[in-house]
Write a protein that holds these residues in place. Structure first.
Motif, PDB file in Angstrom:
ATOM      1  N   PRO A 112     -18.976 -28.014   3.759  1.00 20.96           N
ATOM      2  CA  PRO A 112     -18.415 -26.694   4.079  1.00 20.96           C
ATOM      3  C   PRO A 112     -17.359 -26.261   3.068  1.00 20.96           C
ATOM      4  N   GLY A 113     -17.418 -24.982   2.727  1.00 26.29           N
ATOM      5  CA  GLY A 113     -16.416 -24.416   1.845  1.00 26.29           C
ATOM      6  C   GLY A 113     -16.535 -24.823   0.401  1.00 26.29           C
ATOM      7  N   ARG A 114     -17.645 -25.427   0.021  1.00 26.87           N
ATOM      8  CA  ARG A 114     -17.828 -25.879  -1.360  1.00 26.87           C
ATOM      9  C   ARG A 114     -19.133 -25.327  -1.907  1.00 26.87           C
ATOM     10  N   LEU A 134     -24.440 -25.418  -6.834  1.00 28.24           N
ATOM     11  CA  LEU A 134     -25.888 -25.410  -7.017  1.00 28.24           C
ATOM     12  C   LEU A 134     -26.592 -26.227  -5.949  1.00 28.24           C
ATOM     13  N   GLY A 135     -26.020 -27.402  -5.614  1.00 25.26           N
ATOM     14  CA  GLY A 135     -26.641 -28.258  -4.606  1.00 25.26           C
ATOM     15  C   GLY A 135     -26.753 -27.566  -3.265  1.00 25.26           C
ATOM     16  N   GLY A 136     -25.655 -26.932  -2.837  1.00 22.13           N
ATOM     17  CA  GLY A 136     -25.684 -26.232  -1.571  1.00 22.13           C
ATOM     18  C   GLY A 136     -26.602 -25.025  -1.604  1.00 22.13           C
ATOM     19  N   SER A 137     -26.637 -24.339  -2.745  1.00 28.26           N
ATOM     20  CA  SER A 137     -27.513 -23.178  -2.880  1.00 28.26           C
ATOM     21  C   SER A 137     -28.982 -23.576  -2.766  1.00 28.26           C
ATOM     22  N   VAL A 138     -29.328 -24.682  -3.416  1.00 26.01           N
ATOM     23  CA  VAL A 138     -30.703 -25.155  -3.357  1.00 26.01           C
ATOM     24  C   VAL A 138     -31.045 -25.629  -1.953  1.00 26.01           C
ATOM     25  N   ALA A 139     -30.140 -26.412  -1.344  1.00 31.34           N
ATOM     26  CA  ALA A 139     -30.405 -26.978  -0.027  1.00 31.34           C
ATOM     27  C   ALA A 139     -30.580 -25.909   1.039  1.00 31.34           C
ATOM     28  N   SER A 140     -29.913 -24.775   0.878  1.00 28.11           N
ATOM     29  CA  SER A 140     -30.015 -23.718   1.885  1.00 28.11           C
ATOM     30  C   SER A 140     -31.426 -23.150   1.987  1.00 28.11           C
ATOM     31  N   HIS A 141     -32.244 -23.401   0.990  1.00 25.11           N
ATOM     32  CA  HIS A 141     -33.617 -22.899   0.998  1.00 25.11           C
ATOM     33  C   HIS A 141     -34.617 -23.941   1.511  1.00 25.11           C
ATOM     34  N   ALA A 142     -34.129 -25.149   1.791  1.00 26.19           N
ATOM     35  CA  ALA A 142     -35.011 -26.193   2.310  1.00 26.19           C
ATOM     36  C   ALA A 142     -35.286 -25.939   3.790  1.00 26.19           C
ATOM     37  N   THR A 143     -36.544 -25.923   4.158  1.00 27.08           N
ATOM     38  CA  THR A 143     -36.940 -25.680   5.543  1.00 27.08           C
ATOM     39  C   THR A 143     -38.012 -26.682   5.946  1.00 27.08           C
ATOM     40  N   PRO A 144     -38.207 -26.888   7.259  1.00 27.77           N
ATOM     41  CA  PRO A 144     -39.315 -27.750   7.689  1.00 27.77           C
ATOM     42  C   PRO A 144     -40.667 -27.279   7.140  1.00 27.77           C
ATOM     43  N   ARG A 145     -40.832 -25.968   7.021  1.00 29.00           N
ATOM     44  CA  ARG A 145     -42.084 -25.440   6.472  1.00 29.00           C
ATOM     45  C   ARG A 145     -42.256 -25.881   5.017  1.00 29.00           C
ATOM     46  N   ALA A 146     -41.154 -25.838   4.244  1.00 30.81           N
ATOM     47  CA  ALA A 146     -41.227 -26.266   2.842  1.00 30.81           C
ATOM     48  C   ALA A 146     -41.582 -27.748   2.752  1.00 30.81           C
ATOM     49  N   LEU A 147     -41.022 -28.560   3.658  1.00 34.43           N
ATOM     50  CA  LEU A 147     -41.328 -29.988   3.659  1.00 34.43           C
ATOM     51  C   LEU A 147     -42.794 -30.235   4.005  1.00 34.43           C
ATOM     52  N   ALA A 148     -43.297 -29.521   5.025  1.00 36.82           N
ATOM     53  CA  ALA A 148     -44.702 -29.679   5.410  1.00 36.82           C
ATOM     54  C   ALA A 148     -45.628 -29.234   4.281  1.00 36.82           C
ATOM     55  N   LEU A 149     -45.286 -28.125   3.632  1.00 37.96           N
ATOM     56  CA  LEU A 149     -46.100 -27.636   2.527  1.00 37.96           C
ATOM     57  C   LEU A 149     -46.047 -28.600   1.349  1.00 37.96           C
ATOM     58  N   LEU A 162     -17.728 -37.104   3.009  1.00 36.10           N
ATOM     59  CA  LEU A 162     -17.577 -35.745   2.489  1.00 36.10           C
ATOM     60  C   LEU A 162     -17.620 -34.656   3.554  1.00 36.10           C
ATOM     61  N   GLY A 163     -18.212 -34.958   4.694  1.00 33.17           N
ATOM     62  CA  GLY A 163     -18.389 -33.925   5.709  1.00 33.17           C
ATOM     63  C   GLY A 163     -19.596 -33.047   5.459  1.00 33.17           C
ATOM     64  N   GLY A 164     -20.311 -33.280   4.379  1.00 26.11           N
ATOM     65  CA  GLY A 164     -21.494 -32.506   4.017  1.00 26.11           C
ATOM     66  C   GLY A 164     -21.979 -32.911   2.643  1.00 26.11           C
ATOM     67  N   SER A 165     -23.140 -32.422   2.277  1.00 24.55           N
ATOM     68  CA  SER A 165     -23.785 -32.883   1.041  1.00 24.55           C
ATOM     69  C   SER A 165     -23.411 -32.043  -0.166  1.00 24.55           C
TER      70      SER A 165
END
Length: 258
Positions: free
Chosen positions: A169-171, A174-189, A231-234
Protein backbone atom coordinates in the motif's frame (compact mmCIF):
# COMPACT_ATOMS: atom_id res chain seq x y z
CA UNK A 1 1.74 -1.57 -36.72
CA UNK A 2 0.88 -4.62 -34.69
CA UNK A 3 -2.26 -4.84 -32.60
CA UNK A 4 -4.08 -7.19 -30.28
CA UNK A 5 -2.38 -10.43 -29.42
CA UNK A 6 0.75 -9.90 -31.58
CA UNK A 7 1.45 -6.64 -29.76
CA UNK A 8 0.75 -8.31 -26.40
CA UNK A 9 3.24 -11.05 -27.28
CA UNK A 10 5.84 -8.42 -28.16
CA UNK A 11 5.15 -6.66 -24.85
CA UNK A 12 5.59 -9.89 -22.88
CA UNK A 13 8.90 -10.56 -24.63
CA UNK A 14 10.07 -6.99 -23.97
CA UNK A 15 9.13 -7.31 -20.30
CA UNK A 16 10.74 -10.70 -19.63
CA UNK A 17 13.72 -10.66 -22.00
CA UNK A 18 16.25 -8.34 -23.59
CA UNK A 19 15.41 -9.49 -27.09
CA UNK A 20 15.10 -6.61 -29.59
CA UNK A 21 11.43 -7.26 -30.32
CA UNK A 22 9.60 -4.58 -32.34
CA UNK A 23 5.92 -3.82 -31.95
CA UNK A 24 5.48 -3.96 -28.18
CA UNK A 25 4.13 -1.24 -25.95
CA UNK A 26 6.93 -0.80 -23.41
CA UNK A 27 7.88 2.67 -24.70
CA UNK A 28 4.31 3.98 -24.58
CA UNK A 29 2.75 4.02 -21.07
CA UNK A 30 -0.81 4.19 -22.37
CA UNK A 31 -0.34 1.26 -24.74
CA UNK A 32 1.61 -0.64 -22.09
CA UNK A 33 -1.32 -0.40 -19.64
CA UNK A 34 -3.77 -1.44 -22.35
CA UNK A 35 -1.71 -4.45 -23.45
CA UNK A 36 -0.79 -5.72 -19.98
CA UNK A 37 -3.84 -7.98 -19.38
CA UNK A 38 -3.11 -9.95 -22.56
CA UNK A 39 0.66 -9.79 -22.05
CA UNK A 40 0.34 -11.29 -18.55
CA UNK A 41 -1.60 -14.22 -19.98
CA UNK A 42 1.41 -14.84 -22.25
CA UNK A 43 4.01 -14.82 -19.44
CA UNK A 44 4.09 -18.64 -18.95
CA UNK A 45 4.27 -19.22 -22.71
CA UNK A 46 7.09 -16.67 -22.93
CA UNK A 47 8.81 -18.47 -20.06
CA UNK A 48 8.53 -21.76 -21.94
CA UNK A 49 10.12 -20.05 -24.96
CA UNK A 50 13.01 -18.79 -22.80
CA UNK A 51 13.38 -22.31 -21.41
CA UNK A 52 13.37 -23.75 -24.93
CA UNK A 53 16.16 -21.42 -26.05
CA UNK A 54 18.16 -22.29 -22.93
CA UNK A 55 17.50 -26.00 -23.46
CA UNK A 56 18.66 -25.78 -27.09
CA UNK A 57 21.88 -24.14 -25.93
CA UNK A 58 22.41 -26.87 -23.35
CA UNK A 59 21.81 -29.67 -25.84
CA UNK A 60 24.11 -28.16 -28.46
CA UNK A 61 26.83 -27.49 -25.88
CA UNK A 62 26.51 -31.06 -24.56
CA UNK A 63 27.53 -32.34 -28.00
CA UNK A 64 30.94 -30.72 -27.47
CA UNK A 65 31.49 -30.64 -23.71
CA UNK A 66 30.48 -32.61 -20.59
CA UNK A 67 27.05 -31.91 -19.09
CA UNK A 68 28.30 -29.74 -16.18
CA UNK A 69 29.97 -27.32 -18.57
CA UNK A 70 26.97 -27.37 -20.91
CA UNK A 71 24.68 -26.49 -18.00
CA UNK A 72 26.82 -23.51 -16.99
CA UNK A 73 26.97 -22.23 -20.56
CA UNK A 74 23.20 -22.56 -20.94
CA UNK A 75 22.48 -20.73 -17.68
CA UNK A 76 24.91 -17.97 -18.65
CA UNK A 77 23.07 -17.50 -21.95
CA UNK A 78 19.73 -17.47 -20.15
CA UNK A 79 20.94 -14.73 -17.78
CA UNK A 80 22.02 -12.69 -20.80
CA UNK A 81 18.73 -13.37 -22.56
CA UNK A 82 16.63 -12.19 -19.60
CA UNK A 83 18.97 -9.43 -18.46
CA UNK A 84 19.34 -11.35 -15.16
CA UNK A 85 15.87 -10.05 -14.28
CA UNK A 86 15.09 -12.79 -11.77
CA UNK A 87 18.61 -13.09 -10.39
CA UNK A 88 18.57 -9.37 -9.56
CA UNK A 89 15.25 -9.80 -7.74
CA UNK A 90 16.63 -12.72 -5.71
CA UNK A 91 19.62 -10.68 -4.57
CA UNK A 92 17.52 -7.61 -3.75
CA UNK A 93 14.89 -9.53 -1.80
CA UNK A 94 17.42 -11.56 0.20
CA UNK A 95 19.28 -8.38 1.11
CA UNK A 96 16.11 -6.54 2.08
CA UNK A 97 14.47 -9.32 4.07
CA UNK A 98 17.75 -10.34 5.66
CA UNK A 99 18.86 -6.88 6.76
CA UNK A 100 15.68 -4.82 7.17
CA UNK A 101 13.66 -4.61 10.37
CA UNK A 102 10.82 -2.38 9.17
CA UNK A 103 9.13 -2.12 5.76
CA UNK A 104 10.95 1.16 5.20
CA UNK A 105 14.31 -0.47 5.97
CA UNK A 106 13.53 -3.40 3.68
CA UNK A 107 12.59 -1.10 0.78
CA UNK A 108 15.63 1.11 1.28
CA UNK A 109 17.97 -1.90 1.21
CA UNK A 110 16.22 -3.44 -1.80
CA UNK A 111 16.61 -0.21 -3.78
CA UNK A 112 20.34 -0.02 -3.02
CA UNK A 113 22.26 -1.05 -6.15
CA UNK A 114 25.01 -2.59 -4.02
CA UNK A 115 24.74 -6.25 -3.06
CA UNK A 116 25.17 -7.29 0.57
CA UNK A 117 26.02 -10.56 2.28
CA UNK A 118 22.43 -11.82 2.35
CA UNK A 119 21.93 -11.02 -1.31
CA UNK A 120 25.21 -12.60 -2.34
CA UNK A 121 24.57 -15.79 -0.39
CA UNK A 122 20.94 -16.03 -1.49
CA UNK A 123 21.79 -15.61 -5.16
CA UNK A 124 24.78 -17.96 -4.95
CA UNK A 125 22.72 -20.71 -3.33
CA UNK A 126 19.82 -20.23 -5.76
CA UNK A 127 22.06 -20.53 -8.84
CA UNK A 128 24.03 -23.39 -7.29
CA UNK A 129 20.88 -25.37 -6.48
CA UNK A 130 19.60 -24.95 -10.00
CA UNK A 131 22.91 -25.76 -11.69
CA UNK A 132 23.60 -28.75 -9.42
CA UNK A 133 20.09 -30.07 -10.00
CA UNK A 134 20.48 -29.93 -13.78
CA UNK A 135 23.93 -31.55 -13.59
CA UNK A 136 22.50 -34.34 -11.42
CA UNK A 137 20.00 -35.34 -14.10
CA UNK A 138 20.86 -38.47 -16.10
CA UNK A 139 21.30 -36.86 -19.52
CA UNK A 140 21.11 -33.66 -21.52
CA UNK A 141 17.65 -34.51 -22.86
CA UNK A 142 16.13 -34.68 -19.37
CA UNK A 143 17.92 -31.46 -18.41
CA UNK A 144 16.52 -29.80 -21.53
CA UNK A 145 12.96 -30.85 -20.64
CA UNK A 146 13.48 -29.56 -17.10
CA UNK A 147 14.56 -26.19 -18.49
CA UNK A 148 11.48 -25.86 -20.71
CA UNK A 149 9.10 -26.87 -17.92
CA UNK A 150 10.82 -24.71 -15.30
CA UNK A 151 10.72 -21.71 -17.63
CA UNK A 152 6.97 -22.21 -17.90
CA UNK A 153 6.33 -22.82 -14.20
CA UNK A 154 8.55 -19.97 -13.04
CA UNK A 155 6.54 -17.38 -14.97
CA UNK A 156 3.25 -19.05 -14.02
CA UNK A 157 4.31 -18.70 -10.38
CA UNK A 158 5.00 -15.00 -11.02
CA UNK A 159 1.44 -14.57 -12.24
CA UNK A 160 0.06 -16.58 -9.31
CA UNK A 161 2.03 -14.41 -6.89
CA UNK A 162 0.52 -11.27 -8.45
CA UNK A 163 -2.90 -12.70 -7.73
CA UNK A 164 -2.14 -14.02 -4.24
CA UNK A 165 -0.18 -11.10 -2.77
CA UNK A 166 -1.69 -7.60 -2.83
CA UNK A 167 0.63 -4.73 -3.83
CA UNK A 168 2.35 -2.82 -1.03
CA UNK A 169 0.00 0.00 0.00
CA UNK A 170 1.06 3.52 -0.81
CA UNK A 171 4.00 2.42 -2.95
CA UNK A 172 3.05 2.78 -6.64
CA UNK A 173 5.57 1.29 -9.00
CA UNK A 174 5.96 -0.95 -12.01
CA UNK A 175 5.41 -4.11 -9.97
CA UNK A 176 2.17 -2.86 -8.49
CA UNK A 177 1.02 -1.52 -11.84
CA UNK A 178 1.59 -4.87 -13.51
CA UNK A 179 0.06 -6.87 -10.65
CA UNK A 180 -3.13 -4.81 -10.74
CA UNK A 181 -3.89 -6.32 -14.14
CA UNK A 182 -3.50 -9.92 -12.97
CA UNK A 183 -6.86 -11.67 -12.77
CA UNK A 184 -8.08 -15.26 -12.36
CA UNK A 185 -9.16 -15.09 -16.00
CA UNK A 186 -5.61 -14.14 -17.05
CA UNK A 187 -4.23 -17.08 -15.05
CA UNK A 188 -6.72 -19.52 -16.60
CA UNK A 189 -5.96 -18.19 -20.08
CA UNK A 190 -2.22 -18.43 -19.40
CA UNK A 191 -2.61 -22.10 -18.49
CA UNK A 192 -4.62 -22.79 -21.64
CA UNK A 193 -2.21 -20.99 -23.97
CA UNK A 194 0.86 -22.69 -22.50
CA UNK A 195 -0.63 -26.17 -22.04
CA UNK A 196 2.00 -27.98 -24.17
CA UNK A 197 4.72 -27.17 -21.60
CA UNK A 198 3.13 -28.97 -18.61
CA UNK A 199 1.98 -31.78 -20.88
CA UNK A 200 5.60 -32.25 -21.94
CA UNK A 201 6.59 -32.46 -18.28
CA UNK A 202 3.85 -34.99 -17.51
CA UNK A 203 4.78 -37.11 -20.50
CA UNK A 204 8.50 -37.09 -19.67
CA UNK A 205 8.23 -37.52 -15.89
CA UNK A 206 4.76 -37.34 -14.34
CA UNK A 207 5.99 -37.66 -10.75
CA UNK A 208 8.49 -34.83 -11.18
CA UNK A 209 5.80 -32.64 -12.70
CA UNK A 210 3.42 -33.28 -9.83
CA UNK A 211 6.18 -32.61 -7.29
CA UNK A 212 6.99 -29.33 -9.03
CA UNK A 213 3.34 -28.20 -8.91
CA UNK A 214 2.96 -29.22 -5.28
CA UNK A 215 6.21 -27.54 -4.30
CA UNK A 216 5.17 -24.35 -6.08
CA UNK A 217 1.80 -24.27 -4.29
CA UNK A 218 3.48 -24.75 -0.90
CA UNK A 219 6.07 -22.10 -1.75
CA UNK A 220 3.38 -19.58 -2.72
CA UNK A 221 1.50 -20.08 0.57
CA UNK A 222 4.74 -19.59 2.56
CA UNK A 223 5.97 -16.71 0.42
CA UNK A 224 2.70 -14.81 0.75
CA UNK A 225 2.98 -14.86 4.53
CA UNK A 226 6.65 -13.86 4.38
CA UNK A 227 6.04 -10.87 2.10
CA UNK A 228 3.06 -9.62 4.08
CA UNK A 229 5.03 -9.89 7.31
CA UNK A 230 8.06 -8.01 6.02
CA UNK A 231 6.46 -5.48 3.66
CA UNK A 232 2.70 -5.58 4.07
CA UNK A 233 2.39 -6.12 0.32
CA UNK A 234 4.30 -7.08 -2.80
CA UNK A 235 6.74 -5.23 -5.05
CA UNK A 236 8.21 -6.08 -8.45
CA UNK A 237 11.16 -7.82 -6.78
CA UNK A 238 8.74 -10.16 -5.02
CA UNK A 239 7.38 -11.34 -8.36
CA UNK A 240 10.87 -11.73 -9.80
CA UNK A 241 11.91 -13.78 -6.77
CA UNK A 242 8.82 -16.00 -7.18
CA UNK A 243 9.78 -16.57 -10.81
CA UNK A 244 13.27 -17.78 -9.91
CA UNK A 245 11.86 -19.92 -7.10
CA UNK A 246 9.77 -21.69 -9.73
CA UNK A 247 12.89 -22.38 -11.78
CA UNK A 248 14.69 -23.87 -8.77
CA UNK A 249 11.73 -25.87 -7.47
CA UNK A 250 11.05 -27.48 -10.86
CA UNK A 251 14.70 -28.44 -11.25
CA UNK A 252 14.77 -29.99 -7.78
CA UNK A 253 11.53 -31.87 -8.52
CA UNK A 254 13.04 -33.45 -11.62
CA UNK A 255 16.07 -34.46 -9.57
CA UNK A 256 14.26 -35.61 -6.42
CA UNK A 257 13.60 -39.28 -7.12
CA UNK A 258 16.65 -40.08 -9.21
Amino acid sequence: MTSGWPRAAATALQFLTRLPVPGGASADPARFEADLPRALALFPLTGALIGTLTAATLWLASQLWPLPLAVLLALALEARLTGALHEDAVADLCDGFGGGRTPEDVLRIMKDSRIGAFGLLGLAFAIALRAAGLIALPDAATAAVALVVSGWLGRLLMLAAMLAIPPMPGRPGLGGSVASHATPRALALALLLSLPAPLLGLWWDALAMLLALLGSALFLAWFRRLVLRHLGGSTGDCFGFAGYAGLVLTTLAFTAHR
